[in-house]
Design an enzyme around this catalytic site. Structure first.
Site, PDB file in Angstrom:
ATOM      1  N   LYS A 115      34.794  15.732  13.741  1.00 55.48           N
ATOM      2  CA  LYS A 115      33.605  16.104  14.510  1.00 55.48           C
ATOM      3  C   LYS A 115      32.367  16.087  13.618  1.00 55.48           C
ATOM      4  CE  LYS A 115      35.896  19.767  15.450  1.00 55.48           C
ATOM      5  NZ  LYS A 115      36.472  21.053  15.908  1.00 55.48           N
TER       6      LYS A 115
ATOM      7  N   THR B 181      26.385  27.566  19.907  1.00 53.49           N
ATOM      8  CA  THR B 181      27.468  26.603  19.705  1.00 53.49           C
ATOM      9  C   THR B 181      28.806  27.283  19.421  1.00 53.49           C
ATOM     10  OG1 THR B 181      26.856  26.441  17.369  1.00 53.49           O
ATOM     11  CG2 THR B 181      25.923  24.792  18.861  1.00 53.49           C
TER      12      THR B 181
ATOM     13  N   GLY C  76      32.334  28.368  19.758  1.00 55.48           N
ATOM     14  CA  GLY C  76      33.471  27.895  20.544  1.00 55.48           C
ATOM     15  C   GLY C  76      33.467  26.416  20.854  1.00 55.48           C
ATOM     16  N   THR C  77      32.560  25.648  20.236  1.00 58.48           N
ATOM     17  CA  THR C  77      32.515  24.218  20.549  1.00 58.48           C
ATOM     18  C   THR C  77      33.805  23.495  20.145  1.00 58.48           C
ATOM     19  OG1 THR C  77      31.305  23.898  18.477  1.00 58.48           O
ATOM     20  CG2 THR C  77      30.020  23.930  20.500  1.00 58.48           C
ATOM     21  N   GLY C  78      34.365  23.861  18.986  1.00 53.84           N
ATOM     22  CA  GLY C  78      35.603  23.220  18.548  1.00 53.84           C
ATOM     23  C   GLY C  78      36.766  23.530  19.470  1.00 53.84           C
ATOM     24  N   CYS C  79      36.836  24.779  19.921  1.00 51.94           N
ATOM     25  CA  CYS C  79      37.886  25.181  20.873  1.00 51.94           C
ATOM     26  C   CYS C  79      37.720  24.425  22.184  1.00 51.94           C
ATOM     27  CB  CYS C  79      37.825  26.682  21.134  1.00 51.94           C
ATOM     28  SG  CYS C  79      37.939  27.702  19.655  1.00 51.94           S
TER      29      CYS C  79
END
Length: 273
Positions: free
Chosen positions: A175, A208, A210-213
């Protein structure tokens, strides 16, 4: 009704922006039945992580057994796993039930900087989980830890993706949110043979959390529905970008993304392709 089932194995976020809570919201929005195994309870809000209370390995394994013996799993994702013991327990259950469509989000550090993974657990991710995975979705700092290489340029990202692929995963997404790519965010996907770049305009926002989750849960949901991996990643990128674009402005720190934004944009025909 042919309902697909997606499982999240992760920590609980009391603030609702990341972890189990975010994953279940994504599953619901993408119309798959969400299930969970909690690895740790965190006392957390937009200002940071104020406490981490890990579950026992036996508790995590019991949750996975309960799901595996009754409900079935079409895809699963892992998030915060905390310790090498929990990672090994999760890997054993994945092998035992022969679960497929495995998305590994190697969560290490929270947005506010709190550590969410013990040092020795990195080795367990590499040896026990990555070889089982369909895709692994590190951000740039996580990819640096896993590969031991500094990542600055796009070439560095490609080299890191190849290194991760050689650890046994079928595909890799590195990412780009942490990169300094100017006005754009570039998420790099590698399927073991070819590279794909998903480029979006960067939004200047602190919301942002929790974007990875969100991103990894969206991949898992789409894999559960039978999408090919590159298409699942493409939809997950759009879902996450929509969630960032229409932020909620909740809390005093790193606010959560907006999990219902994607479907709202789709319904009004304004989704960014």
């Amino acid at each position: 009704m042919n309902v697909k089932h997606a499982l999240t194995i992760a920590g609980s976020d009391s603030g609702g922006g990341a972890g189990i809570q975010a994953d279940l919201k994504v599953f619901q929005e993408l119309q798959v039945y969400g299930m969970s195994a909690i690895t740790a309870v965190t006392a957390q809000n937009t200002l940071g992580v104020h406490g981490v209370y890990p579950m026992t390995v036996e508790a995590v394994e019991a949750q996975l057994t309960a799901v595996g013996e009754d409900l079935g799993v079409d895809a699963l994702k892992t998030g915060m796993l905390f310790s090498s013991e929990i990672i090994k327990g999760v890997a054993n259950k994945i092998r035992y039930y022969e679960w497929k469509n495995i998305v590994i989000d190697p969560v290490m550090i929270a947005k506010g900087g709190s550590k969410l993974l013990e040092d020795e657990a990195v080795t367990a991710i590499i040896h026990d989980l990555i070889p089982l995975s369909t895709v692994i979705t590190p951000n740039i700092p996580e990819a640096e830890v896993l590969t031991g290489a500094k990542i600055v340029t796009i070439k560095d990202r490609k080299d890191a993706a190849v290194s991760l692929s050689k650890m046994g995963t079928k595909s890799v997404v590195i990412k780009g949110g942490h990169a300094e790519d100017g006005e754009n965010v570039i998420d790099l996907f590698y399927d073991g043979e070819e590279f794909y770049e998903f480029k979006n305009i960067r939004k200047n926002t602190v919301n942002t959390h929790g974007t990875g989750c969100t991103f990894s849960a969206a991949i898992a949901a789409e894999l559960a529905k039978g999408k090919e991996i590159v298409e699942a990643v493409r939809i997950a990128v759009m879902f996450t970008q929509a969630a960032i674009k229409e932020d909620l402005n909740i809390g005093q720190g790193h606010g959560p993304t907006n999990h219902w934004a994607y479907n709202r944009q789709v319904n009004r025909g304004s989704i960014d392709e």
